[in-house]
Structure formats: structure tokens, C-alpha cells
Design an enzyme around this catalytic site. Structure first.
Site, PDB file in Angstrom:
ATOM      1  N   ASP A  77       1.317  11.961  11.944  1.00  0.00           N
ATOM      2  CA  ASP A  77       0.575  12.415  13.125  1.00  0.00           C
ATOM      3  C   ASP A  77       0.048  13.836  12.944  1.00  0.00           C
ATOM      4  OD1 ASP A  77       1.412   9.991  14.461  1.00  0.00           O
ATOM      5  OD2 ASP A  77       3.348  10.952  14.786  1.00  0.00           O
ATOM      6  N   GLU A 115      -3.862   5.107  20.874  1.00  0.00           N
ATOM      7  CA  GLU A 115      -3.082   6.344  20.866  1.00  0.00           C
ATOM      8  C   GLU A 115      -3.749   7.369  19.959  1.00  0.00           C
ATOM      9  OE1 GLU A 115       0.457   4.423  19.713  1.00  0.00           O
ATOM     10  OE2 GLU A 115      -0.159   4.121  17.650  1.00  0.00           O
TER      11      GLU A 115
END
Length: 533
Positions: free
Chosen positions: A62, A220
Site C-alpha cells: 500500500d 479501495e
């Protein structure tokens, strides 16, 4: 970041020793000729004007990246490891060095953060679970600093339940926003330290064909980049793990931060389509401008056959097209790519060997799920790490861990324990799944599948040197009673290819580390780490 089911895959992908848990295809066979850095660790920069992914080897998922003038800063999800949110610095996008750990207080499992700068101040937006209880609601926090090196503020709870992956954006009118999972957003106050309105739904992400093999829709990781007349919204769909063909990168654009959002006609822009590819489950992308005006994307992926290394950061060149859209040019990222020009190359990475002259907590070492007083357990004196005992085994001792990004490596250390103590070296996924070797004054203790198993006699007493070799998931142990001059192979080997997310969940990696349990204090000296080709 977190989407779909936690366990599963394509017909058993990720089982212990499954055939599909091993590298497949020509690009996943023998290790490419990476450049080597500290302790023989692989580095991306090949020294000839090209680089070879991974950009950041090992568990760096991420990625959130900030261009700050001529400097670049990047950090990653650090989950239950503290100190967390280690910020890395680069001046050429390829070579990175650690700066500081921004988060020192345990506020829960840290998922995909967002690093940004606004009007001279740095902000980190941090989604977590509010508590460690199963099913606990999520929230997002914010910390800030006037200097990237800190000090960083105490966390402020933004009270954003049931959303993850905040992405900061500034509208055409100067308004501040966090875009959130699921196509939602919330307005921020002008100082960025509280919400200034309700959560609202603003975007319905592009849908892939229903017969694709994915983990789940799970929109997301929204990241906003403004360029020219458009705001570009980059989103991940398809699930983060599970089937390697699931995770993907999609994009949309709008002339206003308020939409409407037009989906990219070539979605998905990045997706693993074959188990023979070098990188699996590629997604969670951010656009960034290089030092020479070129454009790039950073995102993460699993290395073919090495889920145990977690999601590694990848760098993909971007080309803008005449119609105002863009595409990724790096293909499957299995081959060297020309570096961006300009900038200054830092020495990449950091040494993982440690002489314990100082306490490198937060830069090299992190505690797993630490208690508020955990840092008080660790002190350095006389070139030794003094680690007070806690718990009875690695499962409840909050071990000290580091990130190793190579497919094969060896680490070793002198260990001395007090009477009543137990200590050792481990390969640790989480408190339910780990492997390793420990000892007390009379016996060894083998750690296997997160269970304490065999306890053969220990001929060395309360002091020995111990070595762990993890050679592409084949683990061996050696011990020495004379400081490493002679070694004896321990009569228990292991295979750990299944110690990963698709078996256990948690989105973590198998990390080398050390632990101290039982009573008293364990002393660790002359820790040496070496990657193996």
C-alpha cells in the site's frame, strides 16, 4: 487494501507445499541478476541506467508517495508492527533510505496510509481498527509534523467508521477531502485535523467481467492526482490477495473534485493475467512525477511463488496519451526498465546486521503488537541488546522483527539468557503462525506451525550462537558453543512456503526476528544478516 475473503485462492493456491506455491514460468525461475547492497540484499538500481523491480523488496504494501520539490517520501502499511509508518526518502525515485518512524503509539493495526503535504505541513492519514477485538470497527487517524523527520504529533481520531484507505485531495476551490474505500469521500476542515461534513458516495467504480477470477470487488486505495484540466482517481478493485489474477488498477477522471467521474476506456490499466508472470496481485497505485518530468506509478504485488515476502513495492513507467488519459508501460515488470533521469542516487536500503551499539528501534527493528510499555523492555549496553522477558513463547512475547526482502537469506546471533529465561531466533508471520528455534538452560524448544513442539537436550547451557537459514522456504538451524568457530546442524528442518496471507490471513509477511520469554533478560550480540543469491 483489505478486500474480499481473507483465505482462499485458485483451487488451493497457498497451501503448505502446494505445487502452485512454488515459482512458475520462465520469468520466475532462477533469480535475476539484481544489484546487491547492504548484507548482499538485492536492490533495484542496476547501476547501468536501468532498474529491476521490486523497487522496495519485502513487505512494503500500500505505498503512499509524496513528491516534495526535489525530494520524494514514501511509507507503507505497517499493521501490528511498532514503531510503525517508517518514512523513506529518495531523490531519484529508485534508491531509498529510511528517515524516521512516524508512529510510536499503538493505535491498532495500521492499514493503507496517506502521506501528503499541504501549506507547508506534512500529514499522515492512518486507517486502523479501533480495537484488536474481532469484528471491531475501523476508523482513520491523522498525525502531522512541520518537519518530515518529526516530531510527529499524537494521533487524532477522525471518527470515520467502516472505511479504509484514505486518499487526500484538494479541490479546485481549495477545499480538502479524503476519498475513501467504496467510492466514498468526506470533507476535511481547513487544518485537515477533523471532518467537516458527512461521508458521501461519489463514484461507482468500473466493473470487470463477471467470469474473471478475483477475490472480490472491494473498491479501495483511492488516490487523486491533479494534472492539467483533470483530477485523476486511481482505484484498486478485485481484492488484495487470494487469486493472483484478482487485484488490479483502474482509473477515472473528472474536471471537478465533485465529479462526475468518467471511467478510463482501457480499464483495467494493470492486472496479472497469468500464473506465469513474475508479479501477482498487482494493484493499489499512485501516480507521481519523476525528477525529469516523466511520470511513474508505484503499486504493490506478490512475487511469484513468494507470498511469504508479503506485498512488495513496484515502479511502473507511465505514458500520457493525446486524449488526456495515460497507460502503464512496464508490462509484467519482469525485465529491467530505464530509470528516470536526474536526481541524486542515495544508497538504497539499510543494513540488517546489528552490532547493538545503539537501539535501532523503529528503523530496523519493530515489536509485534506491543503493549504501551513494550519499548522499555529493550536497551543496549556493552554492544548487546538487553531484552527483558515477556510471555512464555513467541506467541505472547511481542518479538522484535525486521523486514527481509530476499528469497534466500541467513541470520545468526550470540544469545545469552538468565536463569528461567527462554530465547531464540524465529521466522514470524503472526502470533498464531511462526517457526524457529529457542532454548532454556537445559533444553531446546522447536517452534513449528505456531506451536512449541520438540524439546531435545541443549548441550550449550545458557549461552550459544544460533543461525537460521531460509533458502527459498527450506529452513535449517545450526548452533555453536564456541562463538561460531564450529557449527552443528540441528536435527529438525522445516518448509515454510505456506506461512503467508492466503493460509492465515492478516496481509503480513514471514519476518526474521528474535524473542525473549520466561524470566529475566536475554542478551543478543553480533547479529549478522546476509542475503543468499
Amino acid at each position: 487494501m483489505i478486500g474480499g475473503t481473507a483465505l482462499g485462492g485458485l483451487g488451493g493456491l497457498g497451501g503448505f507445499g502446494d505445487a502452485l506455491a512454488q515459482p512458475r514460468g520462465p520469468s520466475a525461475g532462477a533469480a535475476p541478476d539484481w544489484k546487491r547492497g547492504y548484507g548482499n540484499q538485492r536492490v533495484a538500481d542496476l547501476g547501468n541506467g536501468t532498474f529491476l523491480n521490486p523497487l522496495m523488496a519485502g513487505d512494503h504494501p500500500d505505498p503512499t508517495i509524496l513528491k516534495d520539490g526535489a525530494d520524494y517520501y514514501m511509507t507503507f502499511s505497517t499493521f501490528d508492527s511498532y514503531p510503525g509508518l517508517v518514512i523513506w526518502h529518495s531523490r531519484d525515485l529508485v534508491n531509498w533510505a529510511p528517515v524516521t518512524a512516524a508512529l510510536n503509539r499503538n493505535i491498532g493495526s495500521v492499514w493503507a496510509p496517506e502521506l501528503t503535504r499541504h501549506k507547508g505541513r506534512y500529514y499522515l492519514y492512518i486507517p486502523t481498527k479501533k480495537t484488536s477485538a474481532p469484528g471491531a470497527k475501523t476508523t482513520s487517524w491523522v498525525i502531522w509534523a512541520d518537519d518530515i523527520k518529526g516530531p510527529w504529533s499524537d494521533p487524532v481520531d477522525l471518527d470515520l467508521p467502516n472505511h479504509i484507505d484514505p486518499g487526500h485531495a484538494v479541490g479546485e476551490d481549495g477545499s480538502r477531502w479524503l476519498f475513501l474505500s467504496g467510492g466514498d469521500r468526506v470533507r476535511l476542515s481547513d487544518d485537515g485535523l477533523s471532518k467537516a461534513g458527512p461521508i458521501e458516495h461519489v463514484y461507482d467504480p468500473w466493473r470487470y467481467p463477471e467470469d474473471w477470477v478475483v477475490e472480490g470487488f472491494a473498491p479501495e486505495g483511492p488516490k487523486i492526482t491533479r494534472r492539467g484540466d483533470y483530477f485523476y482517481l486511481i482505484t484498486a478493485v478485485g481484492g488484495t490477495a487470494g487469486p493472483p489474477t484478482g487485484h488490479m488498477v483502474i482509473a477515472a477522471r473528472s474536471r471537478s473534485i465533485d465529479g462526475p467521474w468518467e471511467n478510463h476506456p482501457a480499464n483495467p490499466l494493470v492486472r496479472t493475467t497469468s500464473l506465469d508472470e513474475k508479479w501477482w496481485s498487482r494493484g493499489h497505485a499512485t501516480l507521481v512525477e519523476g525528477p525529469d518530468g516523466s511520470w511513474w506509478s508505484v503499486y504493490h504485488g506478490f512475487e511469484n511463488g513468494f507470498w511469504t515476502l508479503g506485498r512488495q513495492t513496484l515502479l511502473d513507467p507511465v505514458e500520457w496519451t493525446p486524449d488526456g488519459w495515460f497507460r502503464m508501460k512496464g508490462g509484467d515488470l519482469s525485465r529491467p526498465i530505464a530509470k528516470p533521469k536526474g536526481g541524486t542516487a542515495l544508497r538504497h536500503g539499510q543494513p540488517l546486521s546489528d552490532d547493538f551499539r545503539r537501539l535501532r528501534l523503529g528503523q530496523t527493528w519493530n515489536f509485534f503488537k506491543p503493549a504501551p510499555d513494550e519499548a522499555e523492555r529493550a536497551k543496549v549496553s556493552g554492544n548487546a541488546l538487553h531484552l527483558a522477558a515477556r510471555g512464555k513463547a513467541p506467541s505472547d512475547s511481542s518479538p522484535l522483527l525486521l523486514i527481509a526482502g530476499d528469497q534466500a537469506y541467513r541470520f545468526e546471533c550470540d544469545i545469552e539468557i538468565d536463569e528461567g529465561g527462554t530465547a531464540g531466533l524465529i521466522l514470524f508471520y503472526d502470533d498464531k503462525l511462526y517457526a524457529g528455534l529457542g532454548f532454556d538452560g537445559t533444553r531446546f524448544v522447536t517452534h513449528q506451525y505456531g506451536i512449541e513442539r520438540g524439546r531435545p537436550a541443549n548441550p550449550h547451557g545458557r549461552r550459544m550462537r544460533m543461525r537460521v537459514t531460509n533458502d527459498r522456504h527450506i529452513v535449517t538451524y545450526d548452533t555453536s558453543g564456541d562463538g561460531g568457530r564450529t557449527w552443528k546442524r540441528f536435527d529438525r528442518g522445516m518448509e515454510v512456503s505456506g506461512y503467508h496471507h492466503n493460509v492465515r490471513g492478516g496481509f503480513l509477511m514471514l519476518r526474521p526476528g528474535l524473542y525473549s520469554a520466561g524470566q529475566g533478560t536475554a542478551r543478543f550480540r553480533n547479529f549478522r544478516f546476509e542475503a543468499l543469491a
